[in-house]
Write a protein that holds these residues in place. Structure first.
Motif, PDB file in Angstrom:
ATOM      1  N   UNK A   3       0.887  -1.455   0.189  1.00 64.85           N
ATOM      2  CA  UNK A   3       0.287  -0.071   0.309  1.00 64.85           C
ATOM      3  C   UNK A   3       0.777   1.232   0.020  1.00 64.85           C
ATOM      4  N   UNK A   4       0.788   2.036  -1.340  1.00 65.98           N
ATOM      5  CA  UNK A   4       1.256   3.340  -0.934  1.00 65.98           C
ATOM      6  C   UNK A   4       0.736   5.092  -1.095  1.00 65.98           C
ATOM      7  N   UNK A   5       0.854   5.582   0.368  1.00 66.30           N
ATOM      8  CA  UNK A   5      -0.614   6.781  -0.233  1.00 66.30           C
ATOM      9  C   UNK A   5       0.142   8.144  -0.436  1.00 66.30           C
ATOM     10  N   UNK A   6       0.043   8.683  -0.991  1.00 56.07           N
ATOM     11  CA  UNK A   6       0.758   9.682  -1.579  1.00 56.07           C
ATOM     12  C   UNK A   6      -0.578  11.257  -1.279  1.00 56.07           C
ATOM     13  N   UNK A   7       0.359  12.526  -0.580  1.00 54.58           N
ATOM     14  CA  UNK A   7      -0.971  13.210  -0.589  1.00 54.58           C
ATOM     15  C   UNK A   7       0.484  14.423  -0.380  1.00 54.58           C
ATOM     16  N   UNK A   8      -0.411  15.479  -1.443  1.00 53.43           N
ATOM     17  CA  UNK A   8      -0.240  16.276  -2.472  1.00 53.43           C
ATOM     18  C   UNK A   8      -0.557  17.386  -1.922  1.00 53.43           C
ATOM     19  N   UNK A 272     -12.494  -8.227   4.413  1.00 51.55           N
ATOM     20  CA  UNK A 272     -12.805  -9.329   4.429  1.00 51.55           C
ATOM     21  C   UNK A 272     -11.805  -9.624   5.828  1.00 51.55           C
ATOM     22  N   UNK A 273     -11.430  -8.374   6.303  1.00 52.21           N
ATOM     23  CA  UNK A 273     -11.413  -9.411   7.768  1.00 52.21           C
ATOM     24  C   UNK A 273      -9.551 -10.003   7.714  1.00 52.21           C
ATOM     25  N   UNK A 274      -8.831  -9.694   6.374  1.00 52.36           N
ATOM     26  CA  UNK A 274      -7.127 -10.175   5.656  1.00 52.36           C
ATOM     27  C   UNK A 274      -6.713  -9.325   7.001  1.00 52.36           C
ATOM     28  N   UNK A 275      -5.334  -9.922   6.853  1.00 53.52           N
ATOM     29  CA  UNK A 275      -4.495  -9.515   7.742  1.00 53.52           C
ATOM     30  C   UNK A 275      -3.746  -8.702   6.764  1.00 53.52           C
ATOM     31  N   UNK A 276      -3.489  -7.283   7.009  1.00 55.16           N
ATOM     32  CA  UNK A 276      -2.499  -6.338   6.867  1.00 55.16           C
ATOM     33  C   UNK A 276      -1.248  -6.403   6.876  1.00 55.16           C
ATOM     34  N   UNK A 277      -0.256  -6.113   6.062  1.00 54.41           N
ATOM     35  CA  UNK A 277       1.083  -6.291   5.845  1.00 54.41           C
ATOM     36  C   UNK A 277       1.497  -5.170   6.466  1.00 54.41           C
ATOM     37  N   UNK A 278       1.724  -4.416   7.766  1.00 57.10           N
ATOM     38  CA  UNK A 278       1.851  -2.733   8.220  1.00 57.10           C
ATOM     39  C   UNK A 278       2.934  -2.503   7.580  1.00 57.10           C
ATOM     40  N   UNK A 279       4.027  -3.562   7.392  1.00 61.27           N
ATOM     41  CA  UNK A 279       5.732  -3.668   7.213  1.00 61.27           C
ATOM     42  C   UNK A 279       5.739  -3.118   5.328  1.00 61.27           C
ATOM     43  N   UNK A 280       4.022  -3.086   4.981  1.00 63.85           N
ATOM     44  CA  UNK A 280       3.965  -2.701   3.271  1.00 63.85           C
ATOM     45  C   UNK A 280       3.538  -1.462   3.167  1.00 63.85           C
ATOM     46  N   UNK A 281       3.385  -0.972   4.111  1.00 63.38           N
ATOM     47  CA  UNK A 281       2.515   1.028   4.386  1.00 63.38           C
ATOM     48  C   UNK A 281       3.086   1.438   3.662  1.00 63.38           C
ATOM     49  N   UNK A 282       3.485   1.992   2.829  1.00 63.69           N
ATOM     50  CA  UNK A 282       4.333   3.513   2.742  1.00 63.69           C
ATOM     51  C   UNK A 282       3.251   4.877   2.476  1.00 63.69           C
ATOM     52  N   UNK A 288       8.092  13.664  -1.379  1.00 62.24           N
ATOM     53  CA  UNK A 288       9.125  12.509   0.140  1.00 62.24           C
ATOM     54  C   UNK A 288       9.123  11.369   0.759  1.00 62.24           C
ATOM     55  N   UNK A 289       9.463  10.211   0.772  1.00 62.33           N
ATOM     56  CA  UNK A 289       8.892   8.921   1.167  1.00 62.33           C
ATOM     57  C   UNK A 289       9.134   9.026   2.793  1.00 62.33           C
ATOM     58  N   UNK A 290       8.192   9.592   3.547  1.00 61.71           N
ATOM     59  CA  UNK A 290       7.925   9.436   5.138  1.00 61.71           C
ATOM     60  C   UNK A 290       7.366   7.962   5.866  1.00 61.71           C
ATOM     61  N   UNK A 291       8.404   7.003   4.982  1.00 62.35           N
ATOM     62  CA  UNK A 291       7.771   5.961   5.624  1.00 62.35           C
ATOM     63  C   UNK A 291       7.900   5.715   7.191  1.00 62.35           C
ATOM     64  N   UNK A 292       8.894   5.667   7.102  1.00 60.47           N
ATOM     65  CA  UNK A 292      10.110   5.091   8.483  1.00 60.47           C
ATOM     66  C   UNK A 292       9.675   5.985   9.971  1.00 60.47           C
ATOM     67  N   UNK A 293       8.247   7.575   9.615  1.00 56.62           N
ATOM     68  CA  UNK A 293       7.899   7.877  10.635  1.00 56.62           C
ATOM     69  C   UNK A 293       6.832   7.410  10.252  1.00 56.62           C
ATOM     70  N   UNK A 294       5.931   7.339   9.545  1.00 60.53           N
ATOM     71  CA  UNK A 294       5.083   6.560   9.713  1.00 60.53           C
ATOM     72  C   UNK A 294       4.330   5.435  11.233  1.00 60.53           C
TER      73      UNK A 294
END
Length: 302
Positions: A3-8, A272-282, A288-294
Motif C-alpha cells: 500500500x502506498x499513500x501519496x499526499x500532495x 474481508x478481515x484479512x491481515x494487512x502487512x503493516x511493513x508494506x504501508x508507505x 518525499x518518502x516518509x514511511x519510516x516516520x509512520x
C-alpha cells in the motif's frame, strides 16, 4: 499487501518546509494489492451518488478532478434544476474556459486491482433543456487498467452521451466498448487522448501487469457556451478477484490551513478481515518518502 499513500498539497507558502504546513486541499492517490479471497459483486466507488457532504462548487468527497490548464471551476454538486436520478444531489459540469481549443475535464477514482479481476461499470447522464449540451459536445465513462508506473494497459468506455439522445431525462450508459491502445484518437485537447473502439464486452478484465483500476467521467467541450451535463449513480462493480483494502478518515483533506504538528493520519481496513502487512504501508509527502516516520496501531485487519 503493498500500500502506498501519496499526499500532495495544491499550494504551499515559500517558507514551507517539506512537511505539510499550508494547503488548499490534499489529494489522494493510492495503490494497493491485497492477496485475498474472491470478491462479491459490489460497487467500489466512494460517494457514487454524490450525497456525501459537502455540496456546492466543490470536488465531491472521494473523487479527484482532472482538467486541462485552461479550465476553470466549471462544476457543482447540484440539486437544481433537475431531480437527481436517486437521492438529492448529482454532479454538474459545464463548459470550460474555451479559447479555441477543445477541452476534456471530469472526475475519477482509483482502486487497487490484480490481473484477472473482472468488473462491470455504468453511470447515468442528463442534460437540461434550459442549458443543453452543445451539438458537438459529449460525455462518457472510461474504465482503465494501470500498471506500476500508472501506464495504461487496457481501456474500456461507454458510448458517448449528447443532446441528441434527449433532454430532461436520465439515461443509463454501461461501459461495454473495448478500445485499441495502438489506435489513439484525438478529441482536439492536447492534454487528453482517447482510443478507437474495437468491439463490445460484457465484463472488463484486468490484463497482466495491472496494479490499479480507474473509473473516470469525462466531458468534452467543442464550442463556447456548450451547455452542461449531469452525472449520477456511478457504478464500478468488482465481480471477481482480490478484494482491496479501504482507505478512509484521511487527514488533512480539503483544508485551507494545516498545523504541521497535527501530522497526517489515515485508516486502512480489510473488508474481508484479512491481515494487512503493516511493513508494506508507505507514505510519500510532496515527493518525499516518509514511511519510516509512520506510526501504526490497531488490529491486524484495521
Amino acid at each position: 499487501m503493498n500500500l502506498l499513500l501519496r499526499i500532495y498539497p495544491c499550494s504551499r507558502n515559500s517558507n514551507d518546509s517539506a512537511s505539510l504546513k499550508t494547503a488548499r486541499s490534499a489529494l489522494l492517490a493510492a495503490a494497493l494489492l491485497l492477496t485475498a479471497g474472491p470478491a462479491q459483486a459490489s460497487n467500489l466507488l466512494v460517494n457514487s451518488d454524490f450525497e456525501t457532504a459537502p455540496s456546492g462548487q466543490t470536488v465531491p468527497t472521494g473523487w479527484t478532478r482532472f482538467s486541462p490548464p485552461t479550465s476553470r471551476r466549471d462544476y457543482w454538486v447540484e440539486h437544481l434544476p433537475a431531480v437527481a436520478h436517486s437521492g438529492t444531489y448529482y454532479w454538474k459540469q459545464w463548459n470550460a474556459l474555451y479559447n479555441g481549443t477543445n477541452n476534456v475535464a471530469g472526475i475519477y477514482q482509483d482502486f487497487s486491482s490484480a490481473p484477472g479481476s473482472t468488473y462491470q461499470a455504468s453511470g447515468w447522464f442528463f442534460t437540461y433543456s434550459g442549458d443543453t449540451l452543445g451539438p458537438n459536445c459529449a460525455t462518457w465513462i472510461e474504465v482503465s487498467f494501470l500498471g506500476a508506473s500508472s501506464n495504461v494497459l487496457a481501456l474500456y468506455k461507454s458510448d458517448n452521451f449528447g443532446a441528441s439522445v434527449g433532454t430532461d431525462a436520465w439515461f443509463q450508459y454501461p461501459v461495454t466498448n473495448a478500445c485499441d491502445l495502438s489506435s489513439p484518437v484525438s478529441v482536439g485537447d492536447p492534454y487528453f487522448t482517447t482510443y478507437a473502439v474495437t468491439g463490445s464486452v460484457s465484463q472488463l478484465v484486468a490484463p497482466l501487469g495491472t496494479k490499479s483500476v480507474r473509473y473516470r467521467y469525462a466531458y468534452l467541450e467543442v464550442e463556447p457556451g456548450a451547455g452542461s451535463s449531469y452525472f449520477d449513480d456511478a457504478v464500478l462493480n468488482q465481480i471477481s478477484g482480490p478484494v482491496p483494502p479501504v482507505i478512509s478518515s484521511i487527514f488533512p483533506q480539503n483544508m485551507i490551513f494545516v498545523n504541521p504538528s497535527d501530522g497526517i493520519s489515515f485508516n486502512v481496513s480489510s473488508p474481508s478481515g484479512f491481515t494487512i502487512n503493516s511493513n508494506a504501508i508507505g507514505l510519500v509527502v510532496n515527493g518525499v518518502n516518509v514511511s519510516g516516520s509512520v506510526a501504526i496501531s490497531g488490529s491486524s485487519s484495521n
